[in-house]
Structures are given as C-alpha cells and as structure tokens.
Design a protein around this motif. Sequence first.
Motif, PDB file in Angstrom:
ATOM      1  N   ALA A  22      29.414  45.171  61.236  1.00 26.45           N
ATOM      2  CA  ALA A  22      28.414  44.597  60.332  1.00 26.45           C
ATOM      3  C   ALA A  22      27.229  45.540  60.195  1.00 26.45           C
ATOM      4  N   LEU A  56      26.275  37.784  60.344  1.00 29.93           N
ATOM      5  CA  LEU A  56      27.622  37.502  59.827  1.00 29.93           C
ATOM      6  C   LEU A  56      27.687  36.190  59.061  1.00 29.93           C
ATOM      7  N   MET A  90      29.730  44.509  55.498  1.00 28.15           N
ATOM      8  CA  MET A  90      30.554  44.724  56.677  1.00 28.15           C
ATOM      9  C   MET A  90      31.765  45.551  56.261  1.00 28.15           C
TER      10      MET A  90
END
Length: 101
Positions: free
Chosen positions: A66, A13, A73
């Motif tokens: 994700a 992320l 994502m």
Amino acid sequence: MPGAAWTDPLTPLLGRWRTSGAVLDDDGATTAQITGTDVYELMPGGGWVVHRWVFSADGVRARLCAAADGTSMTATWERSTPAGWVRWMVLDFTALHQPTG
C-alpha cells in the motif's frame, strides 16, 4: 476510527478500490487483463479487517503493498512451478474513497 491500535497501520487499506492488472504466462507475457473492485472494511467491533474478495489455491502466494498516502496499492501474485516461483498476476489498485490514513 473504532478498533484496536494494531489495526492503525491497516487504516489506509479501508475502503473501495478499483482493481486492474494482468495474468502472466511462464515467460512473463500478458495473457489476460483483469478489472474489478475490492472492498476492505472493519468488521463490527473494529478488531478485524475483511477483504471482500476470496481466492484460495495451492501453490500460489501474493504480496500487497500500500502507498503511504492511502491512494493506491500494488499486488504481485506468484505461482509455484518446478523451476521455482514465477509471477502470475500483477495488479494495481486505485482508491475510490477518501484516504483515511
């Protein structure tokens, strides 16, 4: 990368993301397009991940998924109605950084 082992699943992320999506009406039809950027980064010390975008409201929820390769994502926002939860926004995120996962 510094940080606790529990942050390892969050590594994909981290970085800057191009965000795009739509706001949906009660029937699921698009009422507005959304564009922007989001940034996810480790706080000093590596124990926390911060998302540099803030949203707070009663009666809403979101799910963020994700991709395993760290390049994209998706998010689905829902809002509560008397009939139950309905989709409110659908968003796509494209990594503007090199995946670290």
